[in-house]
Scaffold this active site. Structure first.
Site, PDB file in Angstrom:
ATOM      1  N   ARG A 225       0.858  -1.185   0.000  1.00  0.00           N
ATOM      2  CA  ARG A 225       0.000   0.000   0.000  1.00  0.00           C
ATOM      3  C   ARG A 225       0.890   1.229   0.000  1.00  0.00           C
ATOM      4  NH1 ARG A 225      -3.599  -2.459  -1.772  1.00  0.00           N
ATOM      5  NH2 ARG A 225      -5.662  -2.841  -0.929  1.00  0.00           N
ATOM      6  N   HIS A 273      -0.992  -0.088  -9.983  1.00  0.00           N
ATOM      7  CA  HIS A 273      -1.761  -0.992  -9.109  1.00  0.00           C
ATOM      8  C   HIS A 273      -2.223  -2.232  -9.883  1.00  0.00           C
ATOM      9  CE1 HIS A 273      -4.235  -1.077  -5.150  1.00  0.00           C
ATOM     10  NE2 HIS A 273      -3.987  -2.310  -5.582  1.00  0.00           N
TER      11      HIS A 273
HETATM   12  N1  LIG Z   1      -0.845  -4.217  -5.311  1.00  0.00           N
HETATM   13  C1  LIG Z   1      -1.798  -5.122  -5.403  1.00  0.00           C
HETATM   14  O1  LIG Z   1      -2.263  -5.419  -6.493  1.00  0.00           O
HETATM   15  C2  LIG Z   1      -2.273  -5.815  -4.152  1.00  0.00           C
HETATM   16  C3  LIG Z   1      -3.102  -6.923  -4.283  1.00  0.00           C
HETATM   17  C4  LIG Z   1      -3.513  -7.574  -3.133  1.00  0.00           C
HETATM   18  C5  LIG Z   1      -3.090  -7.155  -1.893  1.00  0.00           C
HETATM   19  N2  LIG Z   1      -2.263  -6.075  -1.789  1.00  0.00           N
HETATM   20  C6  LIG Z   1      -1.790  -5.625  -0.466  1.00  0.00           C
HETATM   21  O2  LIG Z   1      -1.048  -6.676   0.140  1.00  0.00           O
HETATM   22  C7  LIG Z   1      -1.332  -6.645   1.537  1.00  0.00           C
HETATM   23  C8  LIG Z   1      -0.965  -7.981   2.179  1.00  0.00           C
HETATM   24  O3  LIG Z   1      -1.897  -8.974   1.776  1.00  0.00           O
HETATM   25  P1  LIG Z   1      -1.921 -10.422   2.480  1.00  0.00           P
HETATM   26  O4  LIG Z   1      -3.053 -11.162   1.871  1.00  0.00           O
HETATM   27  O5  LIG Z   1      -0.577 -11.034   2.456  1.00  0.00           O
HETATM   28  O6  LIG Z   1      -2.264  -9.987   3.988  1.00  0.00           O
HETATM   29  P2  LIG Z   1      -2.169 -10.875   5.308  1.00  0.00           P
HETATM   30  O7  LIG Z   1      -2.251 -12.326   4.987  1.00  0.00           O
HETATM   31  O8  LIG Z   1      -3.161 -10.298   6.264  1.00  0.00           O
HETATM   32  O9  LIG Z   1      -0.684 -10.606   5.834  1.00  0.00           O
HETATM   33  C9  LIG Z   1      -0.292  -9.398   6.390  1.00  0.00           C
HETATM   34  C10 LIG Z   1       1.093  -9.561   6.962  1.00  0.00           C
HETATM   35  O10 LIG Z   1       1.516  -8.287   7.459  1.00  0.00           O
HETATM   36  C11 LIG Z   1       1.967  -8.458   8.808  1.00  0.00           C
HETATM   37  N3  LIG Z   1       1.745  -7.262   9.601  1.00  0.00           N
HETATM   38  C12 LIG Z   1       0.593  -6.574   9.812  1.00  0.00           C
HETATM   39  N4  LIG Z   1       0.798  -5.541  10.648  1.00  0.00           N
HETATM   40  C13 LIG Z   1       2.104  -5.579  10.994  1.00  0.00           C
HETATM   41  C14 LIG Z   1       2.924  -4.791  11.847  1.00  0.00           C
HETATM   42  N5  LIG Z   1       2.425  -3.749  12.523  1.00  0.00           N
HETATM   43  N6  LIG Z   1       4.218  -5.128  11.965  1.00  0.00           N
HETATM   44  C15 LIG Z   1       4.723  -6.183  11.297  1.00  0.00           C
HETATM   45  N7  LIG Z   1       4.007  -6.984  10.468  1.00  0.00           N
HETATM   46  C16 LIG Z   1       2.707  -6.681  10.331  1.00  0.00           C
HETATM   47  C17 LIG Z   1       1.159  -9.600   9.349  1.00  0.00           C
HETATM   48  O11 LIG Z   1       1.810 -10.116  10.502  1.00  0.00           O
HETATM   49  P3  LIG Z   1       1.218 -11.366  11.305  1.00  0.00           P
HETATM   50  O12 LIG Z   1       1.416 -12.537  10.367  1.00  0.00           O
HETATM   51  O13 LIG Z   1       2.091 -11.449  12.507  1.00  0.00           O
HETATM   52  O14 LIG Z   1      -0.215 -11.077  11.578  1.00  0.00           O
HETATM   53  C18 LIG Z   1       1.146 -10.543   8.153  1.00  0.00           C
HETATM   54  O15 LIG Z   1       2.313 -11.300   8.097  1.00  0.00           O
HETATM   55  C19 LIG Z   1      -2.820  -6.296   1.581  1.00  0.00           C
HETATM   56  O16 LIG Z   1      -3.197  -5.779   2.847  1.00  0.00           O
HETATM   57  C20 LIG Z   1      -2.925  -5.271   0.486  1.00  0.00           C
HETATM   58  O17 LIG Z   1      -2.674  -3.997   1.054  1.00  0.00           O
HETATM   59  C21 LIG Z   1      -1.853  -5.398  -2.894  1.00  0.00           C
END
Ligand SMILES: NC(=O)c1ccc[n+]([C@@H]2O[C@H](COP(=O)([O-])OP(=O)(O)OC[C@H]3O[C@@H](n4cnc5c(N)ncnc54)[C@H](OP(=O)(O)O)[C@@H]3O)[C@@H](O)[C@H]2O)c1
Length: 310
Positions: A225, A273
């Site tokens: 993000r 994006h």
């Molecule tokens: N550019 C694009 O096209 C696109 C597409 C899809 C998604 N995204 C982005 O990718 C992000 C991640 O997706 P995901 O499915 O992998 O999410 P997810 O499964 O919820 O994983 C989020 C990760 O971030 C970690 N995290 C959250 N807050 C943190 C903090 N304060 N300090 C350290 N680590 C932290 C979490 O830690 P824990 O494991 O310890 O909870 C987890 O490992 C989405 O939220 C979205 O913003 C972008």
């Protein structure tokens, strides 16, 4: 009586999802009516994207879950009218796309491809890049997407260090957590990938201090993000060459304004994006499975923790 599933997303989404979602609901054995308009009191589930005009969830008293079409839920998670369980999108095809984007851009920088693709001076420079095993990567965020990308890069021999909020054990990938862990992960990283959700804790996580920890010339890949990065700090670090390049897919304002310095910066690559898109056929199966689980009294998958914000 059939379930009423309200599809609250854009016209484009409806065009892509109507047929595969109806098929997936039927395949899951659900008697459901998928509709774009319904009496709120009769709605059982809402399939949702934040681009929808639906912003007040309070009339949907019977709704058992709101199922997001997006992986990132920062635009809905704090909505005070949303009291129903919220599930984010975890789609195998979305992960696949993210792995391709991250691996492609990591290899571009690792191999120094630009030097040969853009070589107006026809310079014969036979310098070979190091092997991937000599190029440490920090994966900030070890959730669905970060772990899939970390595994793919590790399979190419990049020494990947994962970082997340809570401790993790992932085969072959050392994982750190918490503020000290972040500093340690960044201190050796020649490539940093940010796959964190946007929350108050992650905003500006790459800032003047944390960028300063990186080795000279490190590359940033941000498909997470826009708000994860302090843009002024990144531009300053790019200016001095401390950060060698930033490939950015997400921005605080999207589309990225025409006059934003990222567009013209020689050390920045902007992608609009497109790192990973939710694909209707596989995402529809994920939504249908969650509705099936809910109707069977099983716990919902990918439920958002409202307090944590993701
Ligand atoms: N550019 C694009 O096209 C696109 C597409 C899809 C998604 N995204 C982005 O990718 C992000 C991640 O997706 P995901 O499915 O992998 O999410 P997810 O499964 O919820 O994983 C989020 C990760 O971030 C970690 N995290 C959250 N807050 C943190 C903090 N304060 N300090 C350290 N680590 C932290 C979490 O830690 P824990 O494991 O310890 O909870 C987890 O490992 C989405 O939220 C979205 O913003 C972008």
């Amino acid at each position: 009586m059939p379930l009423t599933v309200l599809f609250a997303a854009s016209d484009g989404n409806w065009h892509s999802y109507a047929a595969p979602l109806r098929a997936a609901l039927a395949e899951a054995g659900l008697d459901a009516t998928l509709t774009r308009e319904a009496d709120p009191a009769a709605v059982d589930y809402i399939v949702y994207a934040p681009t929808s005009p639906l912003q007040d969830f309070s009339p949907y008293a019977r709704c058992k879950a709101v199922l997001s079409l997006w992986a990132g839920v920062e635009r809905i998670v704090a909505n005070p009218t949303l009291t129903q369980p919220l599930c984010r999108m975890v789609d195998p095809a979305l992960s696949e796309g993210m792995v391709e984007w991250v691996a492609g851009h990591a290899l571009r920088h690792h191999l120094g491809m630009d030097r040969h693709i853009l070589n107006p001076g026809r310079i014969w420079d036979p310098t070979c890049p190091p092997l991937a095993r000599e190029r440490p990567v920090a994966m900030l965020g070890m959730g669905e997407l970060g772990t899939a990308c970390a595994r793919a890069l590790a399979a190419l021999n990049f020494p990947v260090t994962g970082w997340s909020r809570t401790p993790k054990a992932v085969d072959g990938i050392p994982c750190l957590h918490g503020p000290d862990g972040l500093d340690r992960a960044l201190a050796t990283a020649q490539i940093v990938v940010t796959l964190l959700p946007k929350t108050p804790e992650t905003e500006n996580i790459l800032n003047a201090r944390t960028l300063g920890l990186l080795p000279q010339g490190a590359v940033i890949l941000n498909p997470g993000r826009g708000a994860l990065i302090d843009d002024d700090a990144l531009l300053a670090a790019l200016e001095t060459g401390h950060v060698g390049h930033a490939t950015l897919d997400v921005f605080r304002t999207e589309p990225l304004p025409q006059d934003h310095p990222y567009w013209s910066h020689p050390r920045v690559t902007v992608t609009p994006h497109i790192a990973a898109d939710t694909r209707a056929p596989s995402a529809s199966r994920v939504i249908a499975e969650n509705i099936r689980r809910s109707e069977a009294g099983e716990p919902l998958l990918h439920r958002v923790d409202r307090a944590r914000g993701y």
